[in-house]
Write a protein that holds these residues in place. Structure first.
Motif, PDB file in Angstrom:
ATOM      1  N   GLN A   1       0.832  -1.202   0.000  1.00 53.52           N
ATOM      2  CA  GLN A   1       0.000   0.000   0.000  1.00 53.52           C
ATOM      3  C   GLN A   1       0.870   1.258   0.000  1.00 53.52           C
ATOM      4  O   GLN A   1       0.539   2.244  -0.653  1.00 53.52           O
ATOM      5  CB  GLN A   1      -0.941   0.007   1.208  1.00 53.52           C
ATOM      6  CG  GLN A   1      -2.021  -1.059   1.166  1.00 53.52           C
ATOM      7  CD  GLN A   1      -2.916  -0.921  -0.038  1.00 53.52           C
ATOM      8  OE1 GLN A   1      -2.725  -1.592  -1.050  1.00 53.52           O
ATOM      9  NE2 GLN A   1      -3.887  -0.049   0.031  1.00 53.52           N
ATOM     10  N   ILE A   2       1.985   1.212   0.719  1.00 56.25           N
ATOM     11  CA  ILE A   2       2.905   2.352   0.734  1.00 56.25           C
ATOM     12  C   ILE A   2       3.536   2.545  -0.642  1.00 56.25           C
ATOM     13  O   ILE A   2       3.693   3.670  -1.113  1.00 56.25           O
ATOM     14  CB  ILE A   2       3.968   2.180   1.843  1.00 56.25           C
ATOM     15  CG1 ILE A   2       3.295   2.300   3.213  1.00 56.25           C
ATOM     16  CG2 ILE A   2       5.093   3.195   1.692  1.00 56.25           C
ATOM     17  CD1 ILE A   2       4.165   1.867   4.369  1.00 56.25           C
ATOM     18  N   VAL A   3       3.888   1.442  -1.306  1.00 55.82           N
ATOM     19  CA  VAL A   3       4.418   1.527  -2.670  1.00 55.82           C
ATOM     20  C   VAL A   3       3.390   2.202  -3.580  1.00 55.82           C
ATOM     21  O   VAL A   3       3.710   3.160  -4.304  1.00 55.82           O
ATOM     22  CB  VAL A   3       4.778   0.133  -3.238  1.00 55.82           C
ATOM     23  CG1 VAL A   3       5.011   0.192  -4.743  1.00 55.82           C
ATOM     24  CG2 VAL A   3       5.982  -0.446  -2.542  1.00 55.82           C
ATOM     25  N   LEU A   4       2.153   1.711  -3.550  1.00 57.09           N
ATOM     26  CA  LEU A   4       1.125   2.248  -4.442  1.00 57.09           C
ATOM     27  C   LEU A   4       0.806   3.705  -4.131  1.00 57.09           C
ATOM     28  O   LEU A   4       0.678   4.528  -5.047  1.00 57.09           O
ATOM     29  CB  LEU A   4      -0.142   1.393  -4.348  1.00 57.09           C
ATOM     30  CG  LEU A   4       0.006  -0.053  -4.815  1.00 57.09           C
ATOM     31  CD1 LEU A   4      -1.263  -0.840  -4.562  1.00 57.09           C
ATOM     32  CD2 LEU A   4       0.401  -0.116  -6.282  1.00 57.09           C
ATOM     33  N   ALA A   5       0.703   4.048  -2.851  1.00 52.49           N
ATOM     34  CA  ALA A   5       0.409   5.431  -2.477  1.00 52.49           C
ATOM     35  C   ALA A   5       1.574   6.346  -2.844  1.00 52.49           C
ATOM     36  O   ALA A   5       1.362   7.459  -3.354  1.00 52.49           O
ATOM     37  CB  ALA A   5       0.106   5.515  -0.984  1.00 52.49           C
ATOM     38  N   SER A   6       2.802   5.904  -2.602  1.00 54.21           N
ATOM     39  CA  SER A   6       3.980   6.712  -2.938  1.00 54.21           C
ATOM     40  C   SER A   6       4.080   6.924  -4.443  1.00 54.21           C
ATOM     41  O   SER A   6       4.361   8.033  -4.914  1.00 54.21           O
ATOM     42  CB  SER A   6       5.257   6.038  -2.431  1.00 54.21           C
ATOM     43  OG  SER A   6       5.232   5.923  -1.043  1.00 54.21           O
ATOM     44  N   PHE A   7       3.860   5.856  -5.186  1.00 55.32           N
ATOM     45  CA  PHE A   7       3.900   5.946  -6.648  1.00 55.32           C
ATOM     46  C   PHE A   7       2.815   6.907  -7.142  1.00 55.32           C
ATOM     47  O   PHE A   7       3.078   7.777  -7.974  1.00 55.32           O
ATOM     48  CB  PHE A   7       3.711   4.554  -7.265  1.00 55.32           C
ATOM     49  CG  PHE A   7       3.621   4.572  -8.753  1.00 55.32           C
ATOM     50  CD1 PHE A   7       4.745   4.790  -9.530  1.00 55.32           C
ATOM     51  CD2 PHE A   7       2.403   4.369  -9.380  1.00 55.32           C
ATOM     52  CE1 PHE A   7       4.665   4.808 -10.913  1.00 55.32           C
ATOM     53  CE2 PHE A   7       2.318   4.386 -10.758  1.00 55.32           C
ATOM     54  CZ  PHE A   7       3.445   4.611 -11.532  1.00 55.32           C
ATOM     55  N   ASP A   8       1.615   6.776  -6.610  1.00 53.47           N
ATOM     56  CA  ASP A   8       0.500   7.632  -7.001  1.00 53.47           C
ATOM     57  C   ASP A   8       0.814   9.099  -6.729  1.00 53.47           C
ATOM     58  O   ASP A   8       0.623   9.962  -7.592  1.00 53.47           O
ATOM     59  CB  ASP A   8      -0.755   7.198  -6.240  1.00 53.47           C
ATOM     60  CG  ASP A   8      -2.003   7.960  -6.651  1.00 53.47           C
ATOM     61  OD1 ASP A   8      -2.121   8.329  -7.839  1.00 53.47           O
ATOM     62  OD2 ASP A   8      -2.869   8.162  -5.785  1.00 53.47           O
ATOM     63  N   GLN A   9       1.324   9.393  -5.540  1.00 51.53           N
ATOM     64  CA  GLN A   9       1.685  10.777  -5.204  1.00 51.53           C
ATOM     65  C   GLN A   9       2.777  11.301  -6.146  1.00 51.53           C
ATOM     66  O   GLN A   9       2.677  12.405  -6.666  1.00 51.53           O
ATOM     67  CB  GLN A   9       2.194  10.853  -3.758  1.00 51.53           C
ATOM     68  CG  GLN A   9       1.118  10.695  -2.715  1.00 51.53           C
ATOM     69  CD  GLN A   9       0.270  11.936  -2.594  1.00 51.53           C
ATOM     70  OE1 GLN A   9       0.788  13.027  -2.419  1.00 51.53           O
ATOM     71  NE2 GLN A   9      -1.033  11.765  -2.715  1.00 51.53           N
ATOM     72  N   ALA A  10       3.813  10.501  -6.342  1.00 50.95           N
ATOM     73  CA  ALA A  10       4.950  10.933  -7.165  1.00 50.95           C
ATOM     74  C   ALA A  10       4.560  11.144  -8.625  1.00 50.95           C
ATOM     75  O   ALA A  10       4.997  12.113  -9.252  1.00 50.95           O
ATOM     76  CB  ALA A  10       6.076   9.914  -7.058  1.00 50.95           C
ATOM     77  N   ILE A  11       3.758  10.260  -9.152  1.00 50.12           N
ATOM     78  CA  ILE A  11       3.412  10.336 -10.575  1.00 50.12           C
ATOM     79  C   ILE A  11       2.534  11.558 -10.851  1.00 50.12           C
ATOM     80  O   ILE A  11       2.565  12.134 -11.935  1.00 50.12           O
ATOM     81  CB  ILE A  11       2.755   9.012 -11.050  1.00 50.12           C
ATOM     82  CG1 ILE A  11       3.110   8.741 -12.501  1.00 50.12           C
ATOM     83  CG2 ILE A  11       1.275   8.999 -10.860  1.00 50.12           C
ATOM     84  CD1 ILE A  11       4.507   8.328 -12.729  1.00 50.12           C
ATOM     85  N   HIS A  12       1.772  11.989  -9.853  1.00 49.02           N
ATOM     86  CA  HIS A  12       0.910  13.158 -10.023  1.00 49.02           C
ATOM     87  C   HIS A  12       1.644  14.474  -9.803  1.00 49.02           C
ATOM     88  O   HIS A  12       1.049  15.538  -9.908  1.00 49.02           O
ATOM     89  CB  HIS A  12      -0.308  13.059  -9.097  1.00 49.02           C
ATOM     90  CG  HIS A  12      -1.391  12.207  -9.653  1.00 49.02           C
ATOM     91  ND1 HIS A  12      -1.445  10.850  -9.435  1.00 49.02           N
ATOM     92  CD2 HIS A  12      -2.449  12.509 -10.444  1.00 49.02           C
ATOM     93  CE1 HIS A  12      -2.495  10.357 -10.060  1.00 49.02           C
ATOM     94  NE2 HIS A  12      -3.120  11.337 -10.677  1.00 49.02           N
TER      95      HIS A  12
END
Length: 136
Positions: free
Chosen positions: A71-82
């Motif tokens: 979940q941390i990977v997905l949330a971090s990726f989501d934040q970074a990509i945006h």
């Protein structure tokens, strides 16, 4: 933009929170609740044997660390990509995955291509899933 709090998205967010609350409630009410689920057989009314209930309770958090890291990977990726104008999402996800999980993602895959939460209303708010774990 408040579109996530209206229409279908509001329902999804409230369901996530409710689901997490129900899950926590069922575990906290212990063996008696699990026995009443009648998972043994709905036709005969047989309930789960005590041994199985005990194993379920012992294994409840067996994968919690891996789940939370994912979940941390997905949330971090989501934040970074945006926060970028453009990015090679496959490569960027692989780097994020290695940085957080400490292992390589499955070779020849492109997880972001199937990550529907990147667009369509969530828009850098995937972290809400972990927040719902805390609030419930």
């Amino acid at each position: 933009n408040y579109n996530i709090y209206s229409g279908g998205w509001a329902k999804e967010h409230s369901l996530t929170s409710k689901k997490k609350g129900d899950e926590r409630w069922s575990w906290e009410n212990g063996p008696e609740f699990l026995r009443k689920l009648e998972l043994g057989s709905y036709e005969t009314g047989a309930v789960l044997p005590d041994e199985m209930v005990e194993k379920l309770q012992k294994s409840r958090k067996a994968n919690a660390g891996g789940f939370n890291l994912r979940q941390i990977v997905l949330a971090s990726f989501d934040q970074a990509i945006h926060t970028r104008g453009e990015a090679d999402t496959k490569s960027f996800f692989a780097k994020t995955y290695v940085d957080i999980m400490g292992i390589e993602p499955i070779p020849n895959t492109n997880m972001p291509a199937n990550f529907g939460h990147l667009a369509g209303g969530y828009d850098a708010q995937y972290y809400g899933y972990l927040v719902s774990e805390i609030l419930n």
